[in-house]
Every structure is written in C-alpha cells, then in structure tokens.
Design a protein around this motif. Sequence first.
Motif, short mmCIF file in Angstrom:
data_model
loop_
_atom_site.label_atom_id
_atom_site.label_comp_id
_atom_site.label_asym_id
_atom_site.label_seq_id
_atom_site.Cartn_x
_atom_site.Cartn_y
_atom_site.Cartn_z
N LEU A 1 58.76 5.88 -22.22
CA LEU A 1 58.71 4.68 -21.38
C LEU A 1 58.75 5.05 -19.91
O LEU A 1 58.01 4.50 -19.09
N LYS A 2 59.65 5.99 -19.55
CA LYS A 2 59.72 6.41 -18.15
C LYS A 2 58.46 7.18 -17.75
O LYS A 2 57.99 7.06 -16.61
N SER A 3 57.93 7.95 -18.66
CA SER A 3 56.68 8.67 -18.37
C SER A 3 55.54 7.70 -18.12
O SER A 3 54.71 7.91 -17.23
N ALA A 4 55.51 6.61 -18.88
CA ALA A 4 54.47 5.58 -18.68
C ALA A 4 54.63 4.93 -17.31
O ALA A 4 53.64 4.60 -16.64
N GLU A 5 55.87 4.75 -16.88
CA GLU A 5 56.12 4.18 -15.55
C GLU A 5 55.61 5.11 -14.44
O GLU A 5 55.09 4.65 -13.42
N VAL A 6 55.74 6.41 -14.67
CA VAL A 6 55.24 7.38 -13.69
C VAL A 6 53.72 7.29 -13.60
O VAL A 6 53.14 7.33 -12.50
N GLN B 1 51.83 4.66 -14.28
CA GLN B 1 51.48 3.43 -13.58
C GLN B 1 51.77 3.54 -12.10
O GLN B 1 51.06 2.98 -11.25
N ALA B 2 52.80 4.31 -11.75
CA ALA B 2 53.18 4.46 -10.34
C ALA B 2 52.07 5.13 -9.54
O ALA B 2 51.92 4.86 -8.34
N ASP C 1 50.06 2.24 -8.36
CA ASP C 1 50.78 1.43 -7.37
C ASP C 1 50.93 2.17 -6.05
O ASP C 1 50.72 1.60 -4.97
N ASP D 1 53.67 -2.11 -22.48
CA ASP D 1 54.44 -1.12 -21.74
C ASP D 1 53.65 0.18 -21.55
O ASP D 1 53.98 0.98 -20.66
N TYR E 1 47.95 0.29 -18.51
CA TYR E 1 47.90 0.11 -17.06
C TYR E 1 47.76 -1.38 -16.74
O TYR E 1 47.26 -2.17 -17.56
N LYS E 2 48.19 -1.77 -15.56
CA LYS E 2 48.23 -3.18 -15.18
C LYS E 2 46.86 -3.75 -14.83
O LYS E 2 46.70 -4.97 -14.77
#
Length: 490
Positions: free
Chosen positions: A338-343, A345-346, A349, A395, A398-399
């Motif tokens: 989950l944290k890797s996915a946030e990276v 997506q970051a 952003d 989750d 990508y957005k």
Amino acid sequence: MQNTTRIIKKLNNLWNRSQFPSQNPIQISKIDKLIIFLICIVISIISSYEILLVQPLEGSDFLSWGINFSEVLFTCGFLILVSRKENPNINSRQILLIISLLLFVQMIKNIFGSGFSPLSIIIPPALIISQGMGTITALAWVSIASLSWPESLTNINSYLLLITLICACFVSVLGGRIRSRAQLLQLSIFVPIGALISQWLLIGNEEYSFLDNQEIFTSNGKIFSDSLLLAIIMLITILFIPIFESVFGLLTKARLLELADKEKPLIRRLSIEAPGTFEHTLLICGLAEEATRIIGGDIDLIKTGSLYHDVGKLHAPNWFIENQDGGVNPHDEIDDPLKSAEVLQAHVDEGLKFARKNRLPKPIANFIPEHQGTLKMGYFLNKAEEKKLNFNESDFRYKGPIPQSKETAILMLADGCEAALRAMDINASDSEAIETISKIFYSRQVDGQLNDSDLSKGEIFLIKKSFLNVWKRIRHRRIQYPTTINNTFS
C-alpha cells in the motif's frame, strides 16, 4: 508519378481520419461564455452602427441594421466554432484573445477609417493566432476581419484589400508551421517586402518625399508607409508573442522547441539525479515520435511532453528500479504494498507540482498524469493479494485522468512497450515483437484507457507498426572487434 501517388495517399489518410468522431472540446464556464457573448455583441454593434446614423431613419434602415448585426454576430460564433473544432483543448482565455483581437481591429477600422493601412491591421493578429491556435483558426479570423470594412471601397483601393488578404493568408499558413524565433523574424521582413512589391506592381508608386511627409504612418495606399508600418508592427508583435504565450497559455512551436532543450534546468536535473529515468525517457521519445509522425499528430508536442512526463520521479529517484543500479530496493525494506503504491502515485502528484513550479504549459503538464491514466499498479497489487491484505482495487490504480488526446495516449502505449521491447532477446522475430506490442495495446484498450483519446483502429494499427520499426532499428548487433594494447580499432 511518385509525387502524385504520395499526394493521393495523404488525401486518403486525411479522409479516413475525418471519418472518426473528433475529441470533445473542453467545457467553458457560464461566466466566460457570457463575457465572450457580450464582446461579440459589442463587435456586432461597432460593425453596424453607422447604418443608424443616416437621417431620416426609415424601416428599411432598421431592417438593414438588423441583418448586418446578425451577420457579424453569426460570424463571431462561427469563428469560435472553428477554433474549438481545430483545437478541442482551447480554453476560454484563448477564445477571449481571438475575439478581443477582432474587437480591436473593428475599433481601429472605425477610429481611423481609410487613414490606416489594412495591411497593418489584419496581418499582425493573424500571426499571433496562427502561432498559438492553428492555421485554420487564423484563416477564419482573417476572413471575418476582412469581411466588413466600415469604409466603402471607394476610399480604400481594392487592390490594397486584395494584397492584404493574400499576405494575411500567407502569414496564417506559414505562422502555423514556423518552429523558431529566427523564422518569425524572416517572415516579418519578407512579408512587408512582398507587400511593397505587390503594391508597386498593382497600385503604382505615388511620388512624395519620405522625409518630409508627416503622414507616413497614417496614409494608406502610400507604398513605402504601408510596408514600413507593417514591418514595424510585425516586429513589435514578435517581441510580444512570449507575453501572449504566458498570459493566454498559448503553446507555439517555438516555445515547444525551447522547452525540449535538454539543458533546461528540470531536464538537466532529471539526467543527473535520475539517470535511469532519463534514459528510459529518451527511448520512449523515439517510440512516441515515430508513432506520432506516422499518424500525422503533433510531433513537437509529444517530443516535449515525453521529456517531462516522468519528472515527478525527482522527488525520490531511488524508489524506482531504473535508478537503483543494483542497490537496495526501498520497497523491499518497507515491505508494504500500500505504501509502495502511494510512492508510485506520488511521482504523478509531485510531477504536477514540478510542472506548476516551472510554469510548464498545460498541454505539456497533461502528459504527467495522462500517461499513467488509471492503470493498475500490477506488481504491488499482486503483492497485496499474496499477503491477503484488506484493500480496494482503487488503492492500486493511478488517479488519472485517462489520456484525453492522441499524443498522451501514444505516450502511454510507448511507456508500456518500451521496457517489454528492450527486454526481448536480440534474436527474437518480428512476429514475436508485434505479439508483445499487441498484448500491451489490448490490455490498455480492454481497461478503457484509450476511450477518450480519439485514436481510431487504423491509427492504432499504424502505431503498432511504428513501434516495431523502432525496435528493429535499436536491436542491431555489433561486431566484436579485435583489441590491441593501444585499442586502435573502432
């Protein structure tokens, strides 16, 4: 014969492309629509009010005024329609620029009448519009601006209006193709010279003293004054084009080439801090540029957009495998999908933040989120499933948004194919390569990523072939040369 065949093929491609629905224009707010409509009303009033100055007024005069008013209002609407058809991404500021230039021209016509050369009124705005919004929009603007002239043709030489129209059309066509400031400068010199020669041939030279004439800038029909004033105004226009680019968000070809300079600070940072990402970017540029060329897209746009699409990785270069150089993978250390996915997506952003900070034009910034669309982060999604974590599929997506243009869609496809093609064996056949490309294309289509891109089936086929051609060029073998102590062989 070959030239004729080539022309027929180009016309056939244009016809085939025209059979598919065009991209939907971006939405314009109600307030902006109201402002644009009010400016169109003002233009219509300015263009037709002289009819009501006749005394005494009769019913036929009001009817004539109403017809003239309606015609001008209709042509303004037609101009907006043409501009949005040619460039679906045109925004309200750019439409306001087009309409405001038309208003400015109509005001100059009424204030100066026959005392101001039409060459200097029509041609410079045509250069601005063709540079920032396209040739067809510029030609439509020139036609409408020349359509209603407040003064009768008895006050303005009809040959002068003809020369103005021809020169303006010439500038509109060339202005949409010019790719450097130097070429703009050449245009500002040769067009006035051409107008001077045309006036001399068609109108003739009126003898007067250039030095003593106090009306040198306001005496239309005077060959020298008309051409000199046109040259001066065109040079001033060229100086102000960068300001128009900034204020109205115009994206000229000269601006695209400037942004594509690899010595630009953001690109230079990418090459130093994220060399693997930079190399990946260059390879994608080759694929995307070839594909865009074969379908007749905007090559300069995709070349520049490709260079900036992954700048967001500068926020944490070592989190992406192409920059790790065999070192420790931070994703393995945190061991949290989950944290890797946030990276991941970051990097989109943060890329948009870099774009705003560096004042990248919106069409270039659009490549940053759209090249990923709403794709799944497959590797970390599988990791989460293996760990039996509680998560939603969103989750690991990508957005977005998904690609909104052909160019961003091509970049998405090139991004997916680049790594797969590079990983293929050097002895792989063409059929194996095209099979790999087709699988990636199919997965994007099934996932709905290309729904808004306006790519036709024929164009998708051509893009596949272009990717194959690029792969065939870069997979060549090298001969193993014998070496000596001094390594003199090459």
